[in-house]
Design a protein around this motif. Structure first.
Motif, PDB file in Angstrom:
ATOM      1  N   LEU A  85      49.487  27.102  46.797  1.00 46.49           N
ATOM      2  CA  LEU A  85      49.914  25.754  47.172  1.00 46.49           C
ATOM      3  C   LEU A  85      50.760  25.118  46.069  1.00 46.49           C
ATOM      4  CD1 LEU A  85      46.741  24.375  48.935  1.00 46.49           C
ATOM      5  CD2 LEU A  85      48.917  24.993  49.988  1.00 46.49           C
ATOM      6  N   ALA A  86      50.426  25.392  44.813  1.00 47.14           N
ATOM      7  CA  ALA A  86      51.194  24.836  43.692  1.00 47.14           C
ATOM      8  C   ALA A  86      52.637  25.339  43.726  1.00 47.14           C
ATOM      9  CB  ALA A  86      50.534  25.185  42.373  1.00 47.14           C
ATOM     10  N   PHE A  87      52.840  26.590  44.134  1.00 43.02           N
ATOM     11  CA  PHE A  87      54.197  27.137  44.244  1.00 43.02           C
ATOM     12  C   PHE A  87      55.056  26.257  45.146  1.00 43.02           C
ATOM     13  CE2 PHE A  87      57.124  29.558  46.914  1.00 43.02           C
ATOM     14  CZ  PHE A  87      58.002  30.042  45.962  1.00 43.02           C
ATOM     15  N   TRP A  88      54.547  25.958  46.349  1.00 38.78           N
ATOM     16  CA  TRP A  88      55.304  25.146  47.299  1.00 38.78           C
ATOM     17  C   TRP A  88      55.465  23.710  46.811  1.00 38.78           C
ATOM     18  CZ3 TRP A  88      58.289  27.367  50.545  1.00 38.78           C
ATOM     19  CH2 TRP A  88      57.967  28.612  51.070  1.00 38.78           C
ATOM     20  N   ALA A  89      54.414  23.158  46.256  1.00 42.78           N
ATOM     21  CA  ALA A  89      54.471  21.774  45.775  1.00 42.78           C
ATOM     22  C   ALA A  89      55.520  21.633  44.666  1.00 42.78           C
ATOM     23  CB  ALA A  89      53.097  21.331  45.292  1.00 42.78           C
ATOM     24  N   ARG A  90      55.575  22.601  43.747  1.00 42.75           N
ATOM     25  CA  ARG A  90      56.574  22.549  42.670  1.00 42.75           C
ATOM     26  C   ARG A  90      57.991  22.573  43.218  1.00 42.75           C
ATOM     27  NH1 ARG A  90      53.003  26.033  40.111  1.00 42.75           N
ATOM     28  NH2 ARG A  90      54.250  27.832  40.710  1.00 42.75           N
ATOM     29  N   LEU A  91      58.226  23.344  44.272  1.00 47.68           N
ATOM     30  CA  LEU A  91      59.563  23.392  44.881  1.00 47.68           C
ATOM     31  C   LEU A  91      59.994  22.010  45.355  1.00 47.68           C
ATOM     32  CD1 LEU A  91      59.532  26.671  46.992  1.00 47.68           C
ATOM     33  CD2 LEU A  91      60.689  26.263  44.816  1.00 47.68           C
ATOM     34  N   ASP A  92      59.018  21.209  45.768  1.00 48.74           N
ATOM     35  CA  ASP A  92      59.292  19.857  46.254  1.00 48.74           C
ATOM     36  C   ASP A  92      59.148  18.808  45.154  1.00 48.74           C
ATOM     37  OD1 ASP A  92      59.759  20.649  48.952  1.00 48.74           O
ATOM     38  OD2 ASP A  92      57.599  20.820  49.266  1.00 48.74           O
ATOM     39  N   GLY A  93      58.891  19.259  43.912  1.00 49.06           N
ATOM     40  CA  GLY A  93      58.702  18.320  42.812  1.00 49.06           C
ATOM     41  C   GLY A  93      57.401  17.549  42.917  1.00 49.06           C
ATOM     42  N   LYS A  94      56.415  18.138  43.545  1.00 50.48           N
ATOM     43  CA  LYS A  94      55.131  17.472  43.794  1.00 50.48           C
ATOM     44  C   LYS A  94      53.991  18.294  43.199  1.00 50.48           C
ATOM     45  CE  LYS A  94      57.151  14.408  46.403  1.00 50.48           C
ATOM     46  NZ  LYS A  94      57.297  13.036  45.995  1.00 50.48           N
ATOM     47  N   HIS A  95      52.763  17.847  43.450  1.00 54.34           N
ATOM     48  CA  HIS A  95      51.560  18.536  43.007  1.00 54.34           C
ATOM     49  C   HIS A  95      50.714  18.884  44.219  1.00 54.34           C
ATOM     50  CE1 HIS A  95      52.376  17.697  38.807  1.00 54.34           C
ATOM     51  NE2 HIS A  95      52.750  16.486  39.190  1.00 54.34           N
ATOM     52  N   ALA A  96      49.991  19.994  44.136  1.00 58.34           N
ATOM     53  CA  ALA A  96      49.160  20.459  45.244  1.00 58.34           C
ATOM     54  C   ALA A  96      47.867  19.665  45.390  1.00 58.34           C
ATOM     55  CB  ALA A  96      48.833  21.939  45.073  1.00 58.34           C
ATOM     56  N   ALA A  97      47.398  19.044  44.329  1.00 61.57           N
ATOM     57  CA  ALA A  97      46.081  18.387  44.332  1.00 61.57           C
ATOM     58  C   ALA A  97      45.888  17.383  45.468  1.00 61.57           C
ATOM     59  CB  ALA A  97      45.814  17.727  42.980  1.00 61.57           C
ATOM     60  N   PRO A  98      46.863  16.519  45.780  1.00 63.54           N
ATOM     61  CA  PRO A  98      46.625  15.573  46.883  1.00 63.54           C
ATOM     62  C   PRO A  98      46.380  16.261  48.226  1.00 63.54           C
ATOM     63  CG  PRO A  98      48.473  14.834  45.540  1.00 63.54           C
ATOM     64  CD  PRO A  98      48.119  16.222  45.085  1.00 63.54           C
ATOM     65  N   GLY A  99      47.087  17.341  48.496  1.00 65.15           N
ATOM     66  CA  GLY A  99      46.881  18.073  49.745  1.00 65.15           C
ATOM     67  C   GLY A  99      45.532  18.762  49.787  1.00 65.15           C
ATOM     68  N   LEU A 100      45.160  19.388  48.666  1.00 66.64           N
ATOM     69  CA  LEU A 100      43.856  20.046  48.579  1.00 66.64           C
ATOM     70  C   LEU A 100      42.731  19.050  48.817  1.00 66.64           C
ATOM     71  CD1 LEU A 100      44.597  22.264  45.462  1.00 66.64           C
ATOM     72  CD2 LEU A 100      43.891  23.145  47.693  1.00 66.64           C
ATOM     73  N   ALA A 101      42.844  17.884  48.179  1.00 61.89           N
ATOM     74  CA  ALA A 101      41.807  16.861  48.328  1.00 61.89           C
ATOM     75  C   ALA A 101      41.773  16.300  49.748  1.00 61.89           C
ATOM     76  CB  ALA A 101      42.039  15.735  47.319  1.00 61.89           C
ATOM     77  N   ALA A 102      42.932  16.001  50.307  1.00 61.31           N
ATOM     78  CA  ALA A 102      42.990  15.398  51.644  1.00 61.31           C
ATOM     79  C   ALA A 102      42.358  16.294  52.696  1.00 61.31           C
ATOM     80  CB  ALA A 102      44.437  15.076  52.017  1.00 61.31           C
ATOM     81  N   MET A 103      42.552  17.600  52.563  1.00 59.27           N
ATOM     82  CA  MET A 103      42.002  18.516  53.563  1.00 59.27           C
ATOM     83  C   MET A 103      40.650  19.102  53.151  1.00 59.27           C
ATOM     84  SD  MET A 103      43.847  18.139  56.110  1.00 59.27           S
ATOM     85  CE  MET A 103      42.858  19.228  57.121  1.00 59.27           C
ATOM     86  N   GLY A 104      40.094  18.638  52.028  1.00 58.81           N
ATOM     87  CA  GLY A 104      38.755  19.051  51.638  1.00 58.81           C
ATOM     88  C   GLY A 104      38.646  20.496  51.208  1.00 58.81           C
TER      89      GLY A 104
END
Length: 187
Positions: A85-104
């Motif tokens: 997930l971090a790979f994709w988030a970095r491509l968008d200049g973002k972090h994976a943590a919010p997605g991981l947390a939101a979906m539990g």
């Protein structure tokens, strides 16, 4: 209001046949549309056209940056979930943590993607979309494989996204909590 998605006179063509034609739709900030219809009428094709993965046989598509969640996880099976997930988030200049947390699924970050259950994979795909920061979400049967908690998390994530000015185009046979969405019946 600036449109995040405009479909103007779209014709979908797959497998040598017309699936739908003359379809027009506009989604602005905070709006949603729900594509419904029986299997095989072109719901997934419509979302792939909106994503730019398929070309319409006719018509025009204009869209903001979009994130697609469909049956393809688009996650490296050899990596741990957090890394994938971090790979994709970095491509968008973002972090994976919010997605991981939101979906539990933050607790699954060290687990290899190949070891995830069907429901966990679906949550991971949705976490990728959430982490993308894209203003337009394209969700193809997003509740398939989700348990009750996952469905609640999905509905909360969609509501939060719309509340921040994002738009959602979803295709589903299951309720998604999009009671105010524009109806796009196919077939």
């Amino acid at each position: 209001m600036s449109a995040l998605l405009t479909l103007d006179g779209i014709t979908g063509w797959r497998g040598g046949r017309i699936l739908f034609e003359g379809l027009s739709l506009m989604l602005g900030p905070g709006e949603a549309a729900l594509v419904t219809g029986p299997n095989g009428v072109g719901k997934s094709s419509l979302l792939r056209i909106a994503a730019g993965l398929l070309r319409p046989a006719a018509g025009r598509v204009d869209r903001a940056a979009a994130a697609l969640a469909d049956e393809h996880a688009a996650l490296d099976e050899r990596q741990r979930l957090g890394e994938a997930l971090a790979f994709w988030a970095r491509l968008d200049g973002k972090h994976a943590a919010p997605g991981l947390a939101a979906m539990g699924v933050a607790h699954l970050a060290p687990v290899p993607v190949r070891m995830l259950s069907t429901g966990q994979r679906k949550r991971a795909v949705l976490a990728r979309v959430i982490a993308s920061g894209a203003p337009l979400w394209l969700l193809d049967e997003p509740a398939n494989g989700l348990d009750a908690e996952g469905q609640v998390r999905l509905a909360e994530a969609v509501a939060a996204h719309r509340g921040r000015g994002g738009a959602v185009l979803a295709a589903s046979h299951q309720p998604l909590g999009l009671d105010d969405a524009q109806a796009v019946p196919l077939g």
